[in-house]
Design a protein around this motif. Structure first.
Motif, PDB file in Angstrom:
ATOM      1  N   ALA A   1       0.841  -1.213   0.000  1.00  0.00           N
ATOM      2  CA  ALA A   1       0.000   0.000   0.000  1.00  0.00           C
ATOM      3  C   ALA A   1       0.867   1.250   0.000  1.00  0.00           C
ATOM      4  O   ALA A   1       0.589   2.211  -0.731  1.00  0.00           O
ATOM      5  N   LEU A   2       1.933   1.247   0.793  1.00  0.00           N
ATOM      6  CA  LEU A   2       2.850   2.379   0.826  1.00  0.00           C
ATOM      7  C   LEU A   2       3.503   2.576  -0.537  1.00  0.00           C
ATOM      8  O   LEU A   2       3.637   3.704  -1.026  1.00  0.00           O
ATOM      9  N   ALA A   3       3.884   1.482  -1.165  1.00  0.00           N
ATOM     10  CA  ALA A   3       4.515   1.556  -2.478  1.00  0.00           C
ATOM     11  C   ALA A   3       3.575   2.197  -3.496  1.00  0.00           C
ATOM     12  O   ALA A   3       4.010   3.003  -4.320  1.00  0.00           O
ATOM     13  N   GLU A   4       2.320   1.857  -3.426  1.00  0.00           N
ATOM     14  CA  GLU A   4       1.335   2.460  -4.339  1.00  0.00           C
ATOM     15  C   GLU A   4       1.217   3.961  -4.110  1.00  0.00           C
ATOM     16  O   GLU A   4       1.111   4.738  -5.058  1.00  0.00           O
ATOM     17  N   GLN A   5       1.246   4.383  -2.855  1.00  0.00           N
ATOM     18  CA  GLN A   5       1.186   5.815  -2.541  1.00  0.00           C
ATOM     19  C   GLN A   5       2.416   6.541  -3.081  1.00  0.00           C
ATOM     20  O   GLN A   5       2.311   7.639  -3.629  1.00  0.00           O
ATOM     21  N   LEU A   6       3.585   5.921  -2.907  1.00  0.00           N
ATOM     22  CA  LEU A   6       4.807   6.533  -3.427  1.00  0.00           C
ATOM     23  C   LEU A   6       4.755   6.644  -4.941  1.00  0.00           C
ATOM     24  O   LEU A   6       5.118   7.670  -5.511  1.00  0.00           O
ATOM     25  N   LYS A   7       4.314   5.588  -5.592  1.00  0.00           N
ATOM     26  CA  LYS A   7       4.227   5.575  -7.057  1.00  0.00           C
ATOM     27  C   LYS A   7       3.267   6.668  -7.531  1.00  0.00           C
ATOM     28  O   LYS A   7       3.562   7.398  -8.477  1.00  0.00           O
ATOM     29  N   GLY A   8       2.117   6.780  -6.828  1.00  0.00           N
ATOM     30  CA  GLY A   8       1.133   7.801  -7.195  1.00  0.00           C
ATOM     31  C   GLY A   8       1.661   9.214  -7.030  1.00  0.00           C
ATOM     32  O   GLY A   8       1.237  10.135  -7.721  1.00  0.00           O
TER      33      GLY A   8
ATOM     34  N   PHE B   1      16.480   0.830  -1.803  1.00  0.00           N
ATOM     35  CA  PHE B   1      16.837   0.086  -0.601  1.00  0.00           C
ATOM     36  C   PHE B   1      18.338  -0.142  -0.597  1.00  0.00           C
ATOM     37  O   PHE B   1      18.917  -0.570  -1.588  1.00  0.00           O
ATOM     38  N   LEU B   2      18.967   0.113   0.550  1.00  0.00           N
ATOM     39  CA  LEU B   2      20.417  -0.021   0.659  1.00  0.00           C
ATOM     40  C   LEU B   2      20.864  -1.463   0.861  1.00  0.00           C
ATOM     41  O   LEU B   2      21.950  -1.833   0.433  1.00  0.00           O
ATOM     42  N   THR B   3      20.041  -2.288   1.536  1.00  0.00           N
ATOM     43  CA  THR B   3      20.410  -3.684   1.804  1.00  0.00           C
ATOM     44  C   THR B   3      19.187  -4.579   1.669  1.00  0.00           C
ATOM     45  O   THR B   3      18.077  -4.104   1.479  1.00  0.00           O
ATOM     46  N   GLY B   4      19.407  -5.889   1.811  1.00  0.00           N
ATOM     47  CA  GLY B   4      18.304  -6.847   1.785  1.00  0.00           C
ATOM     48  C   GLY B   4      18.044  -7.380   0.396  1.00  0.00           C
ATOM     49  O   GLY B   4      18.726  -7.033  -0.579  1.00  0.00           O
ATOM     50  N   GLU B   5      17.018  -8.241   0.314  1.00  0.00           N
ATOM     51  CA  GLU B   5      16.733  -8.866  -0.982  1.00  0.00           C
ATOM     52  C   GLU B   5      16.172  -7.895  -2.016  1.00  0.00           C
ATOM     53  O   GLU B   5      16.152  -8.185  -3.201  1.00  0.00           O
ATOM     54  N   LEU B   6      15.749  -6.722  -1.586  1.00  0.00           N
ATOM     55  CA  LEU B   6      15.261  -5.700  -2.522  1.00  0.00           C
ATOM     56  C   LEU B   6      16.290  -4.601  -2.776  1.00  0.00           C
ATOM     57  O   LEU B   6      15.954  -3.536  -3.275  1.00  0.00           O
ATOM     58  N   GLN B   7      17.550  -4.863  -2.446  1.00  0.00           N
ATOM     59  CA  GLN B   7      18.591  -3.845  -2.575  1.00  0.00           C
ATOM     60  C   GLN B   7      18.582  -3.223  -3.960  1.00  0.00           C
ATOM     61  O   GLN B   7      18.479  -3.897  -4.972  1.00  0.00           O
ATOM     62  N   GLY B   8      18.665  -1.888  -3.989  1.00  0.00           N
ATOM     63  CA  GLY B   8      18.698  -1.158  -5.249  1.00  0.00           C
ATOM     64  C   GLY B   8      17.457  -0.305  -5.436  1.00  0.00           C
ATOM     65  O   GLY B   8      16.592  -0.225  -4.575  1.00  0.00           O
ATOM     66  N   GLN B   9      17.373   0.338  -6.623  1.00  0.00           N
ATOM     67  CA  GLN B   9      16.225   1.187  -6.929  1.00  0.00           C
ATOM     68  C   GLN B   9      15.094   0.342  -7.474  1.00  0.00           C
ATOM     69  O   GLN B   9      15.314  -0.618  -8.210  1.00  0.00           O
ATOM     70  N   HIS B  10      13.875   0.715  -7.107  1.00  0.00           N
ATOM     71  CA  HIS B  10      12.708  -0.055  -7.520  1.00  0.00           C
ATOM     72  C   HIS B  10      11.580   0.844  -7.958  1.00  0.00           C
ATOM     73  O   HIS B  10      11.400   1.936  -7.446  1.00  0.00           O
ATOM     74  N   ASP B  11      10.816   0.340  -8.886  1.00  0.00           N
ATOM     75  CA  ASP B  11       9.519   0.914  -9.210  1.00  0.00           C
ATOM     76  C   ASP B  11       8.614   0.442  -8.070  1.00  0.00           C
ATOM     77  O   ASP B  11       8.382  -0.763  -7.938  1.00  0.00           O
ATOM     78  N   PRO B  12       8.135   1.356  -7.225  1.00  0.00           N
ATOM     79  CA  PRO B  12       7.392   0.930  -6.050  1.00  0.00           C
ATOM     80  C   PRO B  12       6.161   0.067  -6.327  1.00  0.00           C
ATOM     81  O   PRO B  12       5.706  -0.637  -5.447  1.00  0.00           O
ATOM     82  N   SER B  13       5.637   0.110  -7.528  1.00  0.00           N
ATOM     83  CA  SER B  13       4.455  -0.703  -7.799  1.00  0.00           C
ATOM     84  C   SER B  13       4.783  -1.897  -8.688  1.00  0.00           C
ATOM     85  O   SER B  13       3.885  -2.575  -9.166  1.00  0.00           O
ATOM     86  N   GLY B  14       6.063  -2.178  -8.900  1.00  0.00           N
ATOM     87  CA  GLY B  14       6.455  -3.290  -9.758  1.00  0.00           C
ATOM     88  C   GLY B  14       6.090  -4.637  -9.162  1.00  0.00           C
ATOM     89  O   GLY B  14       5.965  -4.801  -7.953  1.00  0.00           O
ATOM     90  N   ILE B  15       5.933  -5.636 -10.009  1.00  0.00           N
ATOM     91  CA  ILE B  15       5.503  -6.963  -9.587  1.00  0.00           C
ATOM     92  C   ILE B  15       6.537  -7.624  -8.678  1.00  0.00           C
ATOM     93  O   ILE B  15       6.185  -8.274  -7.691  1.00  0.00           O
ATOM     94  N   VAL B  16       7.831  -7.466  -8.972  1.00  0.00           N
ATOM     95  CA  VAL B  16       8.869  -8.072  -8.134  1.00  0.00           C
ATOM     96  C   VAL B  16       8.792  -7.492  -6.721  1.00  0.00           C
ATOM     97  O   VAL B  16       8.841  -8.221  -5.732  1.00  0.00           O
TER      98      VAL B  16
END
Length: 154
Positions: A26-33, A40-55
């Protein structure tokens, strides 16, 4: 900043710092909107992301499931320890003298808050502080269960 044409990116140490599962999605959708990027600096999502992307959405859901799994396993461990007679929780903050004093104050029909204000922790790192009313309630309930188990409903 967006009015001035400056790109905005929210940088977070790890996705777990923002939330898990549905909260994170839900937060990702708000950011995308709002046109805000996510990095993200660390973790399995490390790097830049499209906040509403499927991954991102799938990994957010998996982290929510992981949290529930950890919670369930912790509760199972607590139950197993209780069955073996182990105490769950931190160090005892009240001794027998404090318990006796609390029972005496309860007999005077003082409230839990008033009882807690008159007691002082004599050991561990909270030495010198007052116990919380919730601690007093647990302490008195446990005392009642050990002195007359039939009088206290489970």
């Amino acid at each position: 900043m967006r009015v001035a044409g400056i790109a905005v990116t929210l940088v977070v140490h790890e996705h777990k710092r923002l939330g898990r599962g549905i909260e994170l999605a839900a937060l990702a959708e708000q950011l995308k909107g709002s046109g805000i990027g996510l990095d993200f600096l660390t973790g399995e999502l490390q790097g830049q992301h499209d906040p509403s992307g499927i991954v991102f959405t799938v990994l957010a859901a998996l982290s929510g499931m992981e949290r529930e799994y950890i919670r369930d396993r912790t509760l199972e461990g607590h139950e197993s320890a209780r069955k073996r007679g182990k105490t769950i929780g931190g160090a005892t903050v009240v001794g027998d003298d404090t318990l006796t004093h609390a029972v005496h104050l309860r007999a005077q029909e003082l409230s839990l808050r008033d009882i807690a204000a008159r007691l002082v922790i004599a050991k561990v790192k909270k030495k010198g502080q007052h116990p919380s009313p919730a601690t007093v309630q647990r302490m008195l309930r446990d005392h009642d269960r050990t002195t007359d188990p039939a009088a206290i409903p489970n």
